[in-house]
Enzyme design. Structure first.
Site, mmCIF file in Angstrom:
data_model
loop_
_atom_site.group_PDB
_atom_site.id
_atom_site.type_symbol
_atom_site.label_atom_id
_atom_site.label_comp_id
_atom_site.label_asym_id
_atom_site.label_seq_id
_atom_site.Cartn_x
_atom_site.Cartn_y
_atom_site.Cartn_z
ATOM 1 N N CYS A 89 0.831 -1.199 0.000
ATOM 2 C CA CYS A 89 0.000 0.000 0.000
ATOM 3 C C CYS A 89 0.876 1.263 0.000
ATOM 4 C CB CYS A 89 -0.985 -0.028 1.166
ATOM 5 S SG CYS A 89 -2.367 1.116 0.951
ATOM 6 N N HIS A 118 -3.700 -5.062 0.565
ATOM 7 C CA HIS A 118 -3.146 -5.579 1.822
ATOM 8 C C HIS A 118 -3.201 -7.105 1.820
ATOM 9 C CE1 HIS A 118 -2.615 -1.812 4.104
ATOM 10 N NE2 HIS A 118 -3.618 -1.385 3.367
ATOM 11 N N GLU A 167 -1.972 -9.087 3.933
ATOM 12 C CA GLU A 167 -1.919 -9.616 5.293
ATOM 13 C C GLU A 167 -3.283 -9.775 5.938
ATOM 14 O OE1 GLU A 167 -1.523 -5.085 5.720
ATOM 15 O OE2 GLU A 167 -0.972 -6.645 4.291
ATOM 16 N N SER A 171 1.150 -15.040 37.525
ATOM 17 C CA SER A 171 -0.244 -14.606 37.616
ATOM 18 C C SER A 171 -1.226 -15.746 37.398
ATOM 19 C CB SER A 171 -0.511 -13.527 36.555
ATOM 20 O OG SER A 171 -0.427 -14.101 35.256
ATOM 21 N N GLY A 172 -0.747 -16.900 36.948
ATOM 22 C CA GLY A 172 -1.647 -17.974 36.559
ATOM 23 C C GLY A 172 -2.061 -17.876 35.111
ATOM 24 N N GLY A 173 -1.646 -16.786 34.437
ATOM 25 C CA GLY A 173 -1.968 -16.595 33.034
ATOM 26 C C GLY A 173 -0.997 -17.316 32.117
ATOM 27 N N VAL A 174 -1.289 -17.285 30.834
ATOM 28 C CA VAL A 174 -0.498 -18.008 29.836
ATOM 29 C C VAL A 174 0.931 -17.473 29.760
ATOM 30 C CG1 VAL A 174 -0.319 -18.614 27.394
ATOM 31 C CG2 VAL A 174 -2.560 -18.497 28.478
ATOM 32 N N ASP A 175 1.072 -16.148 29.644
ATOM 33 C CA ASP A 175 2.396 -15.572 29.391
ATOM 34 C C ASP A 175 3.381 -15.864 30.517
ATOM 35 O OD1 ASP A 175 1.202 -14.562 27.128
ATOM 36 O OD2 ASP A 175 0.888 -12.567 27.955
ATOM 37 N N SER A 176 2.975 -15.578 31.756
ATOM 38 C CA SER A 176 3.910 -15.775 32.867
ATOM 39 C C SER A 176 4.203 -17.255 33.086
ATOM 40 C CB SER A 176 3.392 -15.124 34.154
ATOM 41 O OG SER A 176 2.242 -15.781 34.639
#
Length: 511
Positions: free
Chosen positions: A79, A169, A171, A223-228
């Site tokens: 673009c 685009h 993507e 934290s119990g989350g995915v990332d940590s």
């Protein structure tokens, strides 16, 4: 060494989508601002120029030295990137007779002759979003594609290394063969090895962590989350029990979450200490209603608790964090200063007294890649595919002041909602769901008894990454079931409503 593609960001809303499409083709890429110097090393195989809200004909339009780049590497302009390339090489870019936005049919010229359109149909649906258009190609450039509305939808240069331009685009989802076009650029034009896989990342990262950390100790807030959890598991694989995890119960977690997460961490073999600080947080939050104030109190209180725990471990030199790529991408800042809508959900900003070196093993990954790495590491799928949950927890899903009784009500209602989503096989079709306790009481009737109790709002959205979101069209029968279950089982709530707002203009969370 892993091959790399650089994406130069001119401020397009789609830049991260380009990066995600490149990663999906198992090729590593990085986004940098268009005006940042480029390091041309042996790992760099090609450059992609993003779109932009600017016109290339504006006086202060962002620009780069494309001519210098194509002396060394293949370049793909998308673009604005295509328009800029055409203009810099002597072509003509003007305003379109009408702004073209939405689906268009790309007709490929010279279909058999170019690697970029290998395995792409002669006519292909693409997504346009532009007000300028390329009226004339530079001398010696080759036309590769047109649409009904524009004469130049795709082109190729005759430079030492090829430079391609796409007015559309590739993507975005609506360009049906866009990812094939991008893959052709990466593999057939740039010669990238498709080695960026979860297994490759795990092996390479664990080895790099061993080298970086050695025998030193790392402390990390979980934290119990995915990332940590994924970040901690990678660090643990590298250094074992020299990783000291701290999981803090701030009093506004989901029902039974503290106990469940601690048990999961034990199963994973992580060295994690659970700290019940709920009473401390409730004291700090007493009578506080302003959303930003609640966020800041929870952030500051978490730091106080974490700092206390860190001081109990001798010789800690490093701090582990679950930072992911969207958090660290530098903005091209072509729009000027951005407006702060609200503080970020994740707690950050540790005190200056904690002079710790950072360890961030996920800082090159998007969220979907973090999940793939987590599965590769053997982390339970239930945890990997948990819905995102804000750092301030239920405190920003309770509108108004926080009390233990309100937290209990919301925990019970939210548990019923979440369990019902799983029971009806709807949990994985929703990107994020949660229950909000409103500061509204209304009259109800249960049997012959008049009630005057709270209202909760159910929220469920579909999204790719949380940047935009649509409300989830959950079945009426399901919503009726959840409403009945909450009202019949949670004394203190007598009314349930469903939020049908999309983002934008609304946000996913209410506070």
């Amino acid at each position: 060494m892993t091959d790399k593609i650089l994406i130069l960001d001119f401020g397009s809303q789609y830049t991260q989508l380009i990066a995600r499409a490149v990663r999906e083709a198992s090729v590593y890429c990085e986004i940098i601002p268009y005006n940042k110097p480029i390091l041309f090393d042996e790992t760099l195989k090609g450059i992609i120029l993003s779109g932009s809200p600017f016109s290339v004909n504006e006086v202060n339009a962002p620009s780069v030295d494309v001519k210098n780049m194509v002396e060394k590497l293949p370049v793909l302009g998308v673009c604005y990137g295509a328009q800029l390339t055409a203009k810099l090489f002597g072509g003509r870019v003007d305003k379109s007779e009408k702004r073209e936005y939405g689906r268009a049919s790309l007709k490929i010229e010279n279909h058999d002759g170019d690697a970029l359109f290998k395995n792409v149909s002669t006519t292909s649906q693409v997504w346009m979003s532009h007000s300028d258009t390329i009226k004339e190609l530079p001398q010696g450039f080759e036309l590769l594609g047109t649409t009904e509305s524009i004469p130049v939808a795709a082109f190729k240069s005759n430079t030492p290394k090829p430079v391609y331009g796409l007015q559309f685009h590739p993507e975005v989802y609506h360009s049906t063969e866009g990812k094939t076009i991008l893959k052709n650029f990466l593999v057939d034009v740039c010669g990238c090895n498709q080695s960026w896989t979860p297994a490759h990342f795990v092996t390479e990262t664990i080895e790099a962590l061993k080298q970086k950390i050695g025998n030193r100790k790392v402390i990390m807030a979980l934290s119990g989350g995915v990332d940590s959890t994924v970040a901690a598991t990678l660090i643990h694989k590298a250094i074992g029990n020299n990783l000291y995890g701290v999981f803090v119960d701030n009093g506004v977690l989901r029902k039974n979450e503290f106990e469940q997460v601690i048990e999961t961490y034990k199963t994973l073999g992580l060295n994690v200490k659970g700290v019940d600080a709920s009473a401390y947080f409730y004291t700090k939050l007493k009578d506080k209603s302003d959303p930003e104030e609640k966020r800041k109190i929870i952030g500051a209180s978490f730091i106080d608790i974490f700092d206390q725990e860190a001081k109990k471990i001798e010789g800690v030199e490093l701090l582990g964090q679950g930072t992911i790529y969207p958090d660290v991408i530098e903005s091209a800042a072509v729009h000027g200063p951005s407006v702060t809508i609200k503080s970020h959900h994740n707690v950050g900003g540790l005190p200056d007294t904690m002079k710790l070196e950072l360890v961030e093993p996920l800082r090159s990954l998007f969220k979907d890649e973090v999940r793939k790495v987590g599965l590769e590491l053997g982390i339970p799928a239930d945890l990997i595919f948990r819905h995102p949950f804000p750092g301030p927890g239920l405190a920003i899903r309770i509108l108004g002041d926080i009390t233990q009784e309100k937290v209990r009500l919301l925990q019970e209602a939210d548990a019923i909602y979440t369990n019902a989503l799983k029971k009806f096989d709807l949990y994985t079709t929703v990107w994020q769901a949660g229950t909000i306790l409103l500061p509204v009481k209304s009259v109800g009737v249960m049997g012959d008894e008049r009630t005057y109790e709270f209202t909760v709002a159910l929220r469920a959205v579909t999204s790719i990454d949380g940047m935009t979101a649509d409300w989830a069209h959950l079945p009426y029968e399901f919503l009726a079931y959840v409403s009945n279950e909450i009202i019949n089982n949670v004394r203190g709530i007598n009314r349930v409503v469903y939020d049908i707002s999309s983002k934008p203009p609304a946000t996913i969370e209410w506070e």
